[in-house]
Motif scaffolding. Structure first.
Motif, PDB file in Angstrom:
ATOM      1  N   GLY A 103      -5.861   1.505   3.282  1.00  0.00           N
ATOM      2  CA  GLY A 103      -6.163   0.400   2.366  1.00  0.00           C
ATOM      3  C   GLY A 103      -7.423   1.418   1.568  1.00  0.00           C
ATOM      4  N   ALA A 104      -8.077   2.641   3.291  1.00  0.00           N
ATOM      5  CA  ALA A 104      -9.184   3.348   2.592  1.00  0.00           C
ATOM      6  C   ALA A 104      -8.154   4.696   2.505  1.00  0.00           C
ATOM      7  CB  ALA A 104      -9.756   3.713   3.488  1.00  0.00           C
ATOM      8  N   ASP A 105      -6.884   4.998   2.737  1.00  0.00           N
ATOM      9  CA  ASP A 105      -5.828   6.140   2.561  1.00  0.00           C
ATOM     10  C   ASP A 105      -5.590   5.589   1.112  1.00  0.00           C
ATOM     11  OD1 ASP A 105      -5.736   7.014   4.919  1.00  0.00           O
ATOM     12  OD2 ASP A 105      -4.907   5.414   5.586  1.00  0.00           O
ATOM     13  N   VAL A 106      -5.178   4.890   0.326  1.00  0.00           N
ATOM     14  CA  VAL A 106      -5.283   4.075  -1.153  1.00  0.00           C
ATOM     15  C   VAL A 106      -6.247   4.914  -1.449  1.00  0.00           C
ATOM     16  CG1 VAL A 106      -4.195   2.878  -2.558  1.00  0.00           C
ATOM     17  CG2 VAL A 106      -3.176   2.355  -0.176  1.00  0.00           C
ATOM     18  N   ARG A 107      -7.305   4.164  -1.878  1.00  0.00           N
ATOM     19  CA  ARG A 107      -8.489   4.292  -2.551  1.00  0.00           C
ATOM     20  C   ARG A 107      -8.068   5.969  -2.461  1.00  0.00           C
ATOM     21  NH1 ARG A 107     -13.419   3.273   1.374  1.00  0.00           N
ATOM     22  NH2 ARG A 107     -12.960   5.320   2.158  1.00  0.00           N
ATOM     23  N   ASP A 108      -8.664   6.729  -1.510  1.00  0.00           N
ATOM     24  CA  ASP A 108      -9.719   7.667  -1.275  1.00  0.00           C
ATOM     25  C   ASP A 108      -8.186   9.012  -2.292  1.00  0.00           C
ATOM     26  OD1 ASP A 108     -11.754   6.976   0.184  1.00  0.00           O
ATOM     27  OD2 ASP A 108     -10.201   8.582   2.278  1.00  0.00           O
ATOM     28  N   THR A 109      -6.860   8.346  -2.176  1.00  0.00           N
ATOM     29  CA  THR A 109      -5.778   9.149  -2.785  1.00  0.00           C
ATOM     30  C   THR A 109      -5.714   8.758  -4.235  1.00  0.00           C
ATOM     31  OG1 THR A 109      -3.969   8.593  -0.723  1.00  0.00           O
ATOM     32  CG2 THR A 109      -2.505   9.495  -3.261  1.00  0.00           C
ATOM     33  N   ALA A 110      -6.069   7.554  -4.190  1.00  0.00           N
ATOM     34  CA  ALA A 110      -6.339   7.293  -5.219  1.00  0.00           C
ATOM     35  C   ALA A 110      -7.349   8.109  -6.837  1.00  0.00           C
ATOM     36  CB  ALA A 110      -6.701   5.321  -6.114  1.00  0.00           C
ATOM     37  N   ILE A 111      -8.738   8.393  -6.598  1.00  0.00           N
ATOM     38  CA  ILE A 111      -9.818   8.887  -6.437  1.00  0.00           C
ATOM     39  C   ILE A 111      -9.130  10.248  -6.713  1.00  0.00           C
ATOM     40  CG2 ILE A 111     -11.462   9.741  -5.874  1.00  0.00           C
ATOM     41  CD1 ILE A 111     -12.289   7.509  -4.337  1.00  0.00           C
ATOM     42  N   ARG A 157       0.834  -1.377   0.456  1.00  0.00           N
ATOM     43  CA  ARG A 157      -0.321   0.163  -0.444  1.00  0.00           C
ATOM     44  C   ARG A 157       1.266   0.946   0.029  1.00  0.00           C
ATOM     45  NH1 ARG A 157      -3.089  -2.905   3.578  1.00  0.00           N
ATOM     46  NH2 ARG A 157      -2.276  -2.283   5.530  1.00  0.00           N
TER      47      ARG A 157
END
Length: 283
Positions: free
Chosen positions: A121-129, A3
């Protein structure tokens, strides 16, 4: 670790993309002001139990509006307005988080200097968005932003909505800063925004080349700094920034066109050669 690797690559790319515009427009000071001004919103969102990144983004937008309001409603110049907003918002954020630390487990150092090894995982999702939004916006409005960046008066004369472009660029900058909080922290995010783009600017000419090469420097700096942080127990933000700074120093010294040790000597400039030839003819 996987991550952390993903988020390091994403942040390295979007920081270089947005930072290239800031560097060309000489808005580094605005980036510094906004990066420090996100702290109160982050603290307020934490107190209310909301998303701290949304709070940080809102605080960053409010800070840019405060800068514009002070600048347009007084004789204060832009740099002074930025300094006032930067220091006041940062002080407010520090005070709020200091109070929160007494009753909650909130780590101020992680916000200031990043903690890329602790991403979820939520940090990765938010950064990807955020990265998708920033990349799509730059891709769609690349020509308009390019025109506005290099010639704002010409862009206004051509009928482009320069105020809207300026506000849009500010939003992209605030989104990028918020997305980089986990990686380098708000105290050092400006370096990741500006240094890779500045390094590329010493090597290539065109803006899209600066963006691509700067993104490469940003990704390599983020990954290298992350591994240095992991193996030597260093704060992630300073480690990434130090690697990016090393790249800049190398380009500053050895860039093919603008390097300190590779520029033509004064005697090799055309003017000096002409003077030398005239002196030879007069002998």
């Amino acid at each position: 670790m996987q991550r952390s690797l993903v988020i390091a690559i994403i942040v390295g790319i979007i920081c270089a993309l947005v930072g290239s515009y800031l560097m060309v427009r000489r808005l580094a000071m605005l980036g510094d002001a906004v990066s420090h001004a996100v702290l109160p919103g982050l603290a307020i969102a934490f107190m209310l139990g909301g998303n701290i990144y949304i709070g940080a983004f809102a605080s960053g937008i409010v800070s840019t509006m405060a800068i514009a309001w002070i600048q347009t409603r007084s004789r204060i110049k832009e740099d002074a307005a930025m300094s006032i907003v930067l220091s006041s918002f940062f002080a407010l954020g520090i005070a709020m988080i200091t109070v929160l630390q007494k009753s909650n487990k909130i780590d101020l150092l992680h916000f200031l200097f990043g903690n890329i090894l602790g991403v979820s995982g939520a940090d990765v999702r938010d950064t990807a968005i955020v990265a998708v939004l920033v990349t799509v916006a730059i891709g769609v409005f690349y020509k308009e932003l390019l025109f506005y960046t290099f010639d704002p008066e010409g862009a206004e004369a051509a009928g482009l909505p320069v105020n809207l472009l300026n506000f849009g660029l500010t939003i992209l900058m605030a989104l990028t800063i918020v997305a980089s909080l986990k990686t380098v922290g708000l105290a050092l995010v400006l370096s990741l925004l500006i240094t890779p783009g500045a390094t590329a600017y010493l090597i290539v000419k065109r803006l899209h080349e600066v963006m691509f090469l700067g993104a490469g420097f940003g990704v390599v700096s983020s990954i290298s700094g992350m591994y240095l942080s992991y193996y030597y127990n260093l704060p992630s933000g300073p480690a990434i920034v130090l690697v990016a700074t090393v790249f800049f120093i190398v380009a500053f010294c050895f860039s093919p066109r603008h390097g300190l040790f590779t520029q033509p000597r004064p005697s090799q400039h055309p003017e000096w050669r002409i003077l030398k030839e005239l002196r030879e003819l007069l002998r």
